[in-house]
Design an enzyme around this catalytic site. Structure first.
Site, PDB file in Angstrom:
ATOM      1  N   LYS A 142       0.855  -1.194   0.000  1.00 49.33           N
ATOM      2  CA  LYS A 142       0.000   0.000   0.000  1.00 49.33           C
ATOM      3  C   LYS A 142       0.885   1.236   0.000  1.00 49.33           C
ATOM      4  O   LYS A 142       1.688   1.417   0.912  1.00 49.33           O
ATOM      5  CB  LYS A 142      -0.905  -0.009   1.236  1.00 49.33           C
ATOM      6  CG  LYS A 142      -1.833   1.202   1.334  1.00 49.33           C
ATOM      7  CD  LYS A 142      -2.870   1.005   2.418  1.00 49.33           C
ATOM      8  CE  LYS A 142      -3.749   2.236   2.596  1.00 49.33           C
ATOM      9  NZ  LYS A 142      -4.746   2.040   3.658  1.00 49.33           N
ATOM     10  N   ARG A 212     -14.017  -6.622  -1.103  1.00 49.52           N
ATOM     11  CA  ARG A 212     -14.850  -5.725  -0.292  1.00 49.52           C
ATOM     12  C   ARG A 212     -16.304  -5.806  -0.732  1.00 49.52           C
ATOM     13  O   ARG A 212     -16.587  -6.303  -1.827  1.00 49.52           O
ATOM     14  CB  ARG A 212     -14.369  -4.279  -0.514  1.00 49.52           C
ATOM     15  CG  ARG A 212     -12.934  -4.079  -0.126  1.00 49.52           C
ATOM     16  CD  ARG A 212     -12.171  -3.310  -1.226  1.00 49.52           C
ATOM     17  NE  ARG A 212     -10.732  -3.397  -0.976  1.00 49.52           N
ATOM     18  CZ  ARG A 212     -10.099  -2.624  -0.110  1.00 49.52           C
ATOM     19  NH1 ARG A 212     -10.755  -1.674   0.523  1.00 49.52           N
ATOM     20  NH2 ARG A 212      -8.810  -2.784   0.108  1.00 49.52           N
ATOM     21  N   ASP A 281     -16.676   0.364   0.439  1.00 53.24           N
ATOM     22  CA  ASP A 281     -15.405  -0.122  -0.123  1.00 53.24           C
ATOM     23  C   ASP A 281     -14.399  -0.423   0.979  1.00 53.24           C
ATOM     24  O   ASP A 281     -13.320  -0.947   0.698  1.00 53.24           O
ATOM     25  CB  ASP A 281     -14.815   0.902  -1.109  1.00 53.24           C
ATOM     26  CG  ASP A 281     -14.641   2.271  -0.495  1.00 53.24           C
ATOM     27  OD1 ASP A 281     -15.626   2.824   0.021  1.00 53.24           O
ATOM     28  OD2 ASP A 281     -13.518   2.791  -0.507  1.00 53.24           O
TER      29      ASP A 281
END
Ligand code: AMP
Ligand code: MG
Length: 523
Positions: A142, A212, A281
């Site tokens: 990330k 998700r 999300d």
């Protein structure tokens, strides 16, 4: 809903699932070096429209800020394996492991209750999955650069938010709360512009899956039923194979998500965790805590507390979290409608039959354990408790920890009283004393000796949670290149239920300098 809103969803039903084993147990694998990790990427076997294959941009001159021994062990790695120069390049996204298949996934979602359309991994690269003893873990970088889903974003994550995500993922795991994990953070001098200029970092996250609610919503919005079915099949076959045997696997999947989400929310409310951005999300279909942003742990209790400074309407305030999760589940149910013969009643029932009872049952059980009761907590006791906490703005974590030290009898044989440390937390000592009388009346039905009950209470009432001021202090030091404090906090939070006198200061409410700390969506 009980005072402060941390209480029951609706008053009916039972049913319980244990947290997923892959989250809780480290496997017993021989330790190996990072080059020996064998990658597969089952997400990449979905049709190409599910993702974009691309390499991360990486980070210049990366340095290891922190690594998690516990997360490393889940994939059979010694944390020493993360400290090598090769590993550093890999964790920074500068070198993609040969066996990995780096991609960014597409998803959509509702943000603050409004349909936001296409979102996707705007700053995350999924490398693939690595097999641990307890099953495969997907590894994701990330902050390693832009993707086709970055919209106006720079594809970066700042050191500040990366430290918060790293510390909190691992702290939640140690608290026994289902969560994605964080393997390591690497930092760099690369400047990143937020409200002020900060520096870039990459967190390596691990999860059995990063799918998700919004991943399903994406295909429903596109009216792409084949994709919707392919994603449901992927989640079922990969993560919930037992559901394949059920008469209607998609209905069973929705019920499974509702069950796990109910239990997750009960765990959040019981420990006083506020997510801050419960957009669809940011909701995991495996019922994991995911996407740590402006989260917080309740300090001076206020059911209406909004931990995210950007949430001006208070949509995600503490007391609303269980209702928001229900709303999000209905959004997921709506997305799955085409796979449920378009039957709205059935889709709604899959959520409503399961979610409320799962939440209520788990919450009552957890609160019973926090209060040292033999069974679930009853509503009357909880209403009194939350009223007391709210009016006195008691430090939530300290309240339960101090309660864990109290004897079942108000006074001992010599007439000594022990309640002062708890009464000291409350503005209205008389109200607290009255509630303690109620509590002791419940305890009287439990034959356990004090020592056994107190030990059991300490095992479910953490002494240490990741307080904002603790994170902030570690972040300020890390920004100066000093990582010792961060690693101390990490070490402390790995054993949240143990008394660790050397870390007593980390159990304290915010010092004056941190009283007005604010956390926003900026990350
Ligand atoms: P979040 O609020 O972190 O859950 O992110 C919401 C959406 O914005 C997701 O699609 C993220 O990938 C994307 N996003 C957030 N920050 C950035 C960034 N700095 N660069 C690119 N995309 C971002
Ligand atoms: Mg997100």
């Amino acid at each position: 809903m009980i005072g402060g809103g941390a209480g029951r969803w609706e008053s009916h039903g039972a049913g319980s699932h244990a947290p997923p084993d892959e989250i809780m147990n480290a496997p017993d694998l021989p330790l190996r070096s990072i080059d020996e990790l064998d990658f597969d990427n089952s997400f990449a076997r979905l049709p190409p429209r599910f993702y974009t294959r691309l390499a991360p941009w990486g980070l210049p001159e990366p340095r290891l800020v922190a690594a998690s021994t516990e997360a490393a062990a889940l994939i059979g790695l010694d944390d020493g394996a993360l400290a090598t120069p090769d590993a550093l390049q890999w964790l920074a996204g500068n070198r993609v492991p040969a066996a990995a298949d780096s991609l960014a996934a597409v998803y959509s979602g509702h943000q603050f209750g409004v349909w936001a359309g296409r979102l996707g991994d705007g700053r995350a690269h999924l490398l693939g999955e690595v097999r641990g003893d307890a099953g495969p873990w997907e590894l994701q970088l990330k902050g390693a650069g832009r993707t086709p889903y970055s919209r106006m974003g720079d594809g970066r994550a700042v050191l500040r938010s990366s430290i918060r995500e790293f510390l909190c993922s691992e702290a939640m795991a140690a608290l026994g709360i289902p969560t994605t994990r964080a393997l390591a953070i690497v930092g760099s001098e690369l400047p990143v512009q937020r409200e002020e200029t900060e520096t870039a970092a990459v967190v390596t996250r691990m999860s059995p899956s990063f799918v998700r609610f919004g991943s399903f919503q994406h295909w429903a919005a596109a009216d792409d039923i084949d994709a919707l079915q392919a994603l449901a099949d992927h989640v079922i076959d990969r993560h919930r194979p037992a559901l394949r045997e059920r008469p209607d696997p998609v209905d069973a999947l929705l019920r499974d998500v509702a069950q796990r989400t109910g239990e997750l929310l009960a765990r959040w409310q019981a420990v006083g965790f506020m997510h801050g951005v419960m957009n669809t999300d940011n909701m995991s279909v495996l019922g994991l805590t995911i996407d740590y942003g402006p989260f917080g742990f309740m300090e001076g209790f206020d059911g209406g507390h909004v931990c995210n400074h950007s949430d001006s309407a208070g949509r995600y305030r503490f007391s609303h979290q269980p209702r928001v999760a229900h709303w999000n589940l209905l959004a997921l149910a709506g997305a799955l409608l085409p796979l449920l013969d378009g039957d709205r009643e059935r889709a709604r029932a899959a959520v409503d039959d399961v979610y409320g009872p799962a939440y209520d049952n788990c919450f009552a059980r957890l609160m019973g354990a926090k209060l040292g009761l033999a069974g679930a907590a009853d509503e009357a006791l909880l209403v009194g408790l939350y009223g007391l906490l709210q009016r006195s703005r008691c430090d939530y974590t300290s309240f339960f920890r101090r309660l864990s030290a109290l004897p079942a009898m108000a006074a001992d044989a010599a007439g000594g009283r022990h309640d002062a440390p708890l009464l000291d937390l409350c503005i209205d000592r008389d109200e607290c004393a009255a509630w303690l009388r109620e509590w002791r009346a419940r305890l009287a039905t439990d034959a356990r000796p004090d020592a056994a009950r107190q030990a059991a209470m300490r095992r479910c009432n953490p002494k240490y949670v990741l307080r904002n001021w603790v994170a902030e202090s570690a972040i300020r030091a890390a920004r100066e290149g000093e990582y010792g404090e961060l690693r101390q906090v990490q070490r402390c939070l790995a054993r949240p239920f143990d008394d660790q006198p050397e870390f007593d200061h980390l159990a304290a409410p915010p010092p004056d300098w941190a009283a007005q700390l604010e956390v926003s969506c900026s990350s």
